[in-house]
Design a protein around this motif. Sequence first.
Motif, short mmCIF file in Angstrom:
data_model
loop_
_atom_site.label_atom_id
_atom_site.label_comp_id
_atom_site.label_asym_id
_atom_site.label_seq_id
_atom_site.Cartn_x
_atom_site.Cartn_y
_atom_site.Cartn_z
N PHE A 1 0.84 -1.21 0.00
CA PHE A 1 0.00 0.00 0.00
C PHE A 1 0.87 1.26 0.00
O PHE A 1 0.63 2.20 -0.76
N LEU A 2 1.92 1.28 0.84
CA LEU A 2 2.82 2.42 0.89
C LEU A 2 3.57 2.60 -0.43
O LEU A 2 3.72 3.72 -0.94
N LEU A 3 4.05 1.49 -0.99
CA LEU A 3 4.75 1.57 -2.27
C LEU A 3 3.85 2.16 -3.35
O LEU A 3 4.29 2.98 -4.17
N ARG A 4 2.60 1.75 -3.37
CA ARG A 4 1.69 2.19 -4.42
C ARG A 4 1.43 3.69 -4.33
O ARG A 4 1.48 4.40 -5.34
N ILE A 5 1.12 4.20 -3.12
CA ILE A 5 0.79 5.63 -3.03
C ILE A 5 2.01 6.49 -3.34
O ILE A 5 1.88 7.59 -3.90
N LEU B 1 6.12 8.38 -9.38
CA LEU B 1 6.58 7.43 -10.40
C LEU B 1 7.93 6.83 -10.02
O LEU B 1 8.71 6.42 -10.88
N GLU B 2 8.23 6.79 -8.73
CA GLU B 2 9.48 6.22 -8.23
C GLU B 2 9.19 5.29 -7.06
O GLU B 2 8.09 5.29 -6.50
N SER B 3 10.19 4.52 -6.69
CA SER B 3 10.12 3.70 -5.48
C SER B 3 10.76 4.46 -4.33
O SER B 3 11.80 5.11 -4.51
N PRO B 4 10.19 4.42 -3.13
CA PRO B 4 10.78 5.15 -2.01
C PRO B 4 12.06 4.50 -1.49
O PRO B 4 12.85 5.15 -0.81
N GLY B 5 12.27 3.22 -1.81
CA GLY B 5 13.45 2.53 -1.30
C GLY B 5 13.18 1.88 0.05
O GLY B 5 12.27 2.26 0.80
N GLY B 6 14.01 0.91 0.36
CA GLY B 6 13.81 0.13 1.58
C GLY B 6 13.98 0.94 2.85
O GLY B 6 13.25 0.74 3.83
N GLN B 7 14.92 1.87 2.87
CA GLN B 7 15.16 2.65 4.08
C GLN B 7 13.96 3.53 4.42
O GLN B 7 13.55 3.63 5.57
#
Length: 579
Positions: free
Chosen positions: A144-148, A154-160
């Motif tokens: 859910f966090l990745l999608r929003i 249009l990017e990934s927030p990254g694991g950290q």
Amino acid sequence: MEKVGSTDLTMGDATRPLRSIAAEFALLFLRELEPRVAADPELLVSTEAVLSFAAIRRTDPVQWEYWRTILNKYEKAQLVEYMLQEPARSEDPEWESKAARLIRLALATGLELFHDPDQQGWAAVRVGGHWENHPIRSRDFRLFLLRIYYVDTLESPGGQALRAATELFEARALFDGAECPVHLRVAECGGRLYLDLCDRSWRAVEIDDEGWRVVDRPPAKFRRSRGSQPLPEPERGGSLAELRPFLNVDHHGWILIRAFLVAALRPGFPLPILVAKGEQGAGKSTACRVISSLIDPRTSALRGVPREVRDLTAAARNSWLVCFDNLSRLPEELADAACRLATGGGFGGRELYSDHDEAIFDATRPLVFNAITELGTARPDFLDRTLIVEFLSITPEVRRDEAQFWSEFSERRPRILGALLDAAVAGLRNLPQVKLERPPRLADFARWVSACEEALGMKQGEAMAACRANSAAASDLALEASPLYEPLAELVREGFTGTVAELRLRLDSMVSEAMRRSIRWPKSPNALGNALRRMATNLRAAGIELQFSRNDQQGRRMVSVVAAEQIRKRSSVTVSSRQ
């Protein structure tokens, strides 16, 4: 001459761009790279090339424009420009880290944070037009966090950034969020019952004493487990009589199945264990699937034999209605665990990845056991909690193929479910007025079914009569299967008082050598004492009273075997003498 030369040098320095040593090396690398670019344009986005472009862009605009032409030729200019972007600086008032942006975007969706009684953090999230509940540490919440974040950037927030956000949300859920129980399939909240339909919109059925209705966002918090399947949207105007052709049982069994189904809609009180009994090919497994599909449909609804208590606990964590199929025997440890699960009890174990914390599971579940061939050898306290349904043999003339059976059932299922909900409505309306004389062991269950019986298509008192008959049959079954019953029935005629060790010797003398060697015969006074205490209720119903006393004059623990009639006579004499 010297003056003119120095002037030329100065003029040359003024017109020629000054390059650092890094830029000079960058140009050397790019000159060597240029002849190879035509054969392999990907060389332009290699790490060395990008670093070289960064060096000359700052110090030699002419060379940079030359290489931009080459990058445009091979359609790499936009990618290199993106790679050479200056990162935002924290000193910039408009700068925002990925974690901060992710948290802001999540909170903007209306995220609701709370925790359950086990101190696990949860989030209610809005997905499309409906709300879902997920553990904050779960894969679903991370997605859910990745999608929003992706929708916004249009990017990934990254694991950290994901870890930082989930840790913050869990802290807020534990310390700032309300404590809410999280339910599986059924719930009771504010005097109303709720049945989770498990559909894609996360709808549930709300039930009160005025009726039932489908609601979009129930106040009770539900969770979904792997394998949960949706229930059909219930329809009004149906009747439980439509279920009758799918269950190959007699009238007594039909009463017990209806009682079990309506009890499974109401959580929070002890529930009986439904045991399907009958010969091979009597439709027991099919009936168990039918029952499961009306309350808690799942993929692979029927489970195999649990090898240990942990397997039973795992099944109960992920299912509201737990069905076990093709049980040839029921080990004593599992019978004890099933009793705790039916009437309410806790199961503990070391929490995963922890040396000190204990994971506690405390819940009540409706259980279905199918095909226990040696049912009589089960523990008496297990039999005391069971509804034993005898399935009849199916003749070839009435047997239907699977496709036809399930097609007909699927067509009627919404109406059958609606009729079952109607019975629960009647139960909530009638329950305050129901009073039972001599309530059985599962008194809450008996009271609830009695409140529902008219809507279930039963006559007044029919449910209690069936439950009492079932209890008597289970008691007889336990006594008939016990090797202690016949010698105790013979011993009670003459009476006995002594220690448990003396009673064991007396009973040993009354049975054959083969029986004494049997694994079912108690081999020690302690084993005999435990067996007698488990049988005490069943023996009392058969007219045999066991009396355990703390000690005699020598300080020994004593046991007496007397007829129950003698106990009643002594009690009446004592009362009359006091008067």
